[in-house]
Write an enzyme that holds these catalytic residues in place. Structure first.
Site, mmCIF file in Angstrom:
data_model
loop_
_atom_site.group_PDB
_atom_site.id
_atom_site.type_symbol
_atom_site.label_atom_id
_atom_site.label_comp_id
_atom_site.label_asym_id
_atom_site.label_seq_id
_atom_site.Cartn_x
_atom_site.Cartn_y
_atom_site.Cartn_z
ATOM 1 N N THR A 131 0.831 -1.208 0.000
ATOM 2 C CA THR A 131 0.000 0.000 0.000
ATOM 3 C C THR A 131 0.864 1.257 0.000
ATOM 4 O O THR A 131 0.629 2.201 -0.756
ATOM 5 C CB THR A 131 -0.970 -0.007 1.200
ATOM 6 N N ARG A 157 -2.134 5.338 7.415
ATOM 7 C CA ARG A 157 -2.451 3.975 7.877
ATOM 8 C C ARG A 157 -2.193 3.927 9.374
ATOM 9 O O ARG A 157 -1.168 4.404 9.864
ATOM 10 C CB ARG A 157 -1.589 2.931 7.185
HETATM 11 C C1 NCD Z 1 -4.340 -5.643 3.825
HETATM 12 C C2 NCD Z 1 -4.304 -4.684 4.991
HETATM 13 O O1 NCD Z 1 -3.257 -4.212 5.409
HETATM 14 O O2 NCD Z 1 -5.384 -4.394 5.466
HETATM 15 N N1 NCD Z 1 -3.174 -5.617 3.062
HETATM 16 C C3 NCD Z 1 -3.038 -4.677 2.099
HETATM 17 O O3 NCD Z 1 -3.186 -3.500 2.327
HETATM 18 N N2 NCD Z 1 -2.749 -5.122 0.878
HETATM 19 C C4 NCD Z 1 -4.745 -7.003 4.204
HETATM 20 C C5 NCD Z 1 -3.944 -7.740 5.227
HETATM 21 O O4 NCD Z 1 -2.978 -7.239 5.776
HETATM 22 O O5 NCD Z 1 -4.314 -8.877 5.491
#
Ligand code: NCD
Length: 332
Positions: free
Chosen positions: A63, A112
């Site tokens: 991400t 995040r």
């Molecule tokens: C997801 C997340 O971080 O929510 N991953 C991501 O962003 N591709 C899913 C996960 O971590 O399982």
């Protein structure tokens, strides 16, 4: 005294901020970034002079890199913040950290955090546009958008027609740790807004205590729905949010809910296999199943850059922006 950030519609905190029309607009913008990505220099000047800060208070590979790549392809400057190497370690508060970054003059904050609601809270502390890159078990809207885009792309390649964001008639099974997954929440919203029928498949301990308000049905039996699914969307057990504590045994989980080689062979011939990553092979998916041609996992990652470019462009390019970034303005 700091003034409040721009109104909610100028942020991307939830799939609900977009609605069906907004999702469709992002899909069409992503199509034009697909064209840009095929150029020798896959870059447009749309966000030249703007700064995008990525603020990751929780681990991420795809991400963060995807947002940063998207911002650079739009010629934005990128400021990258990692909690583990920051003054948070010295006891600085989240608010002071955000206000410090805001004072440097950023146009967007991509946030995040392990706690649900942090990106929404951040909007009160900055005048920048805030994009949710995953908050606790709440939402992960750009993951849902890239997943919708990937399904739309696969269906249009198969049908040979113009891509359409209308997913009606499609049955999508989301399998695994629904309870602690932000991806499940955003994807259920997005898939159902586009008309798909969503079935959640999980042991009862990994379903939310109530499914009220979820536009989806649920079953604890993968084998009872497997052969009817057009898309099997697998989720990782969210060990960081107690997912594994609620499971007696990972081998048993794999045998009941994993996409084993044997289950993959029973899927509809044109069914699609998806996973947001990181994939834990041998738990939610057998290593061989992850490598099947039906598996769109790599495509999901590739499309993440296109969709995040679309989202940044839509929020930051300003009212006078062209409908799509045109081909006439490549950056040397
Ligand atoms: C997801 C997340 O971080 O929510 N991953 C991501 O962003 N591709 C899913 C996960 O971590 O399982």
């Amino acid at each position: 005294m700091r003034v409040a950030g721009p109104p909610a519609r100028d942020h991307l905190l939830s799939v609900a901020d977009l609605g069906r029309e907004g999702i469709d607009e992002v899909m069409r913008l992503a199509d034009s970034f697909k064209e840009v990505s095929a150029r020798p220099i896959p870059k447009v000047p749309a966000l030249r002079g703007k700064t995008v800060a990525t603020l990751f208070f929780e681990a991420s590979t795809r991400t963060r890199l995807s947002f940063e790549t998207a911002a650079r392809r739009l010629s934005a400057d990128v400021m990258s913040f990692s909690a583990s190497t920051s003054s948070l370690e010295k006891g600085e508060s989240l608010r002071d950290t955000i206000e410090t970054i805001d004072a440097m003059g950023v146009d967007a904050m991509v946030v995040r955090h392990r706690s649900s609601g942090v990106p929404a809270q951040v909007t009160a502390w900055t005048s920048a546009v805030v994009l949710n890159a995953g908050d606790g078990q709440h939402e992960h809207p750009t993951q849902a958008l890239l997943d919708c885009y990937t399904i739309r792309e696969a269906l249009s390649e198969r049908g040979g027609g113009e891509p359409s964001s209308d997913l009606s008639g499609l049955r999508i099974g989301i399998v695994g740790d629904i309870r602690f997954s932000r991806v499940a929440r955003s994807n259920v919203l997005a898939f159902s807004l586009l008309g798909a029928e969503v079935t959640l498949v999980a042991p009862r301990t990994l379903l939310p205590s109530s499914l009220e308000g979820w536009p989806a049905q649920a079953t604890p039996e993968l084998d009872s729905v497997l052969e009817e699914l057009d898309v099997v969307y697998l989720l990782r057990i969210q060990t960081e949010r107690a997912g594994q504590v609620l499971l007696p045994d990972l081998d048993e989980y794999h045998s009941r809910f994993g996409l084993t080689r044997e289950r993959a062979a029973r899927l509809k011939p044109d069914a699609l296999i998806m996973h947001p990553g990181p994939m834990i092979r041998g738990v939610e998916i057998a290593p061989e199943a992850a490598e099947l041609p039906a598996s769109l996992v790599t495509r999901q990652v590739r499309n993440g850059v296109l969709v995040r470019s679309a989202v940044l462009f839509r929020l930051l390019a300003g009212p006078g922006r062209p409908a799509v970034p045109t081909g006439e303005d490549p950056v040397a």
